[in-house]
Design a protein around this motif. Structure first.
Motif, mmCIF file in Angstrom:
data_model
loop_
_atom_site.group_PDB
_atom_site.id
_atom_site.type_symbol
_atom_site.label_atom_id
_atom_site.label_comp_id
_atom_site.label_asym_id
_atom_site.label_seq_id
_atom_site.Cartn_x
_atom_site.Cartn_y
_atom_site.Cartn_z
ATOM 1 N N PHE A 46 -2.581 1.619 -1.452
ATOM 2 C CA PHE A 46 -1.914 0.318 -1.552
ATOM 3 C C PHE A 46 -2.234 -0.534 -0.322
ATOM 4 C CE2 PHE A 46 1.771 -2.360 -0.536
ATOM 5 C CZ PHE A 46 1.858 -3.138 -1.680
ATOM 6 N N PHE A 47 -2.178 0.081 0.853
ATOM 7 C CA PHE A 47 -2.467 -0.628 2.096
ATOM 8 C C PHE A 47 -3.909 -1.145 2.103
ATOM 9 C CE2 PHE A 47 -3.680 -0.587 6.662
ATOM 10 C CZ PHE A 47 -2.792 -1.553 7.119
ATOM 11 N N ALA A 48 -4.848 -0.320 1.684
ATOM 12 C CA ALA A 48 -6.258 -0.734 1.643
ATOM 13 C C ALA A 48 -6.437 -1.947 0.723
ATOM 14 C CB ALA A 48 -7.141 0.424 1.180
ATOM 15 N N LEU A 49 -5.769 -1.942 -0.410
ATOM 16 C CA LEU A 49 -5.861 -3.079 -1.331
ATOM 17 C C LEU A 49 -5.297 -4.349 -0.700
ATOM 18 C CD1 LEU A 49 -4.888 -1.248 -4.631
ATOM 19 C CD2 LEU A 49 -7.148 -2.184 -4.027
ATOM 20 N N LYS A 50 -4.204 -4.217 0.040
ATOM 21 C CA LYS A 50 -3.608 -5.376 0.728
ATOM 22 C C LYS A 50 -4.514 -5.857 1.865
ATOM 23 C CE LYS A 50 -0.244 -5.837 -1.934
ATOM 24 N NZ LYS A 50 -0.382 -6.916 -2.914
ATOM 25 N N ILE A 51 -5.173 -4.926 2.542
ATOM 26 C CA ILE A 51 -6.132 -5.286 3.601
ATOM 27 C C ILE A 51 -7.304 -6.064 2.998
ATOM 28 C CG2 ILE A 51 -7.908 -4.294 5.132
ATOM 29 C CD1 ILE A 51 -5.216 -4.337 6.514
ATOM 30 N N LYS A 94 1.679 -5.256 8.926
ATOM 31 C CA LYS A 94 2.116 -4.532 10.129
ATOM 32 C C LYS A 94 3.175 -3.496 9.759
ATOM 33 C CE LYS A 94 4.112 -5.193 14.724
ATOM 34 N NZ LYS A 94 4.883 -3.971 14.640
ATOM 35 N N LYS A 95 4.128 -3.882 8.923
ATOM 36 C CA LYS A 95 5.190 -2.961 8.497
ATOM 37 C C LYS A 95 4.604 -1.773 7.740
ATOM 38 C CE LYS A 95 8.881 -6.373 8.248
ATOM 39 N NZ LYS A 95 9.762 -7.142 7.365
ATOM 40 N N ASN A 96 3.662 -2.044 6.829
ATOM 41 C CA ASN A 96 3.012 -0.958 6.079
ATOM 42 C C ASN A 96 2.245 -0.029 7.011
ATOM 43 O OD1 ASN A 96 2.215 -3.077 3.223
ATOM 44 N ND2 ASN A 96 4.007 -1.821 3.566
#
Length: 118
Positions: free
Chosen positions: A14-19, A95-97
């Motif tokens: 999920f984080f990679a997709l948001k990045i 940042k939170k993730n």
């Protein structure tokens, strides 16, 4: 154990997709250097966590997760630069993730190290 949820794999994906989304925004604003660095480090976290899922040993598992943790620290650095810059966009949720993933990774690594010493 297939079908079982793996929280660190899910969160890092999920984080990679948001990045990726955020880096596209950086590219639109012609912030190419930071975008490229952030894209590499931010997507590498999940790749290393995925590799760890097929580690050859507990030591290899820990090693791969430590690499993911290093990539996460680099990612946090690039995000901090965006946050502190007057001319870059910033997304607090990233940042939170990242902080959440950092806590989970730290716990997995420390727990795995304890098991290694037995």
């Amino acid at each position: 154990m297939q079908g079982r949820s793996n929280i660190i794999v899910e969160k890092s994906t999920f984080f990679a997709l948001k990045i990726i989304d955020f880096c596209e925004l950086l590219e639109q604003r012609r912030k190419y250097v930071i975008s490229k660095q952030l894209l590499k480090s931010g997507t590498s976290i999940g790749a290393n966590i995925r590799e760890a899922q097929n580690a050859e040993s507990r030591a290899d598992f820990i090693h791969k997760l430590k690499i993911a943790a290093k990539e996460l620290e680099e990612t946090k650095y690039w995000l901090e630069l965006c946050d502190r810059s007057n001319t870059y966009p910033f997304e607090e949720n990233l940042k939170k993730n990242a902080d959440e993933i950092s806590l989970i990774l730290g716990k997995i690594i420390s727990t795995s190290k304890k098991g290694l010493k037995k």
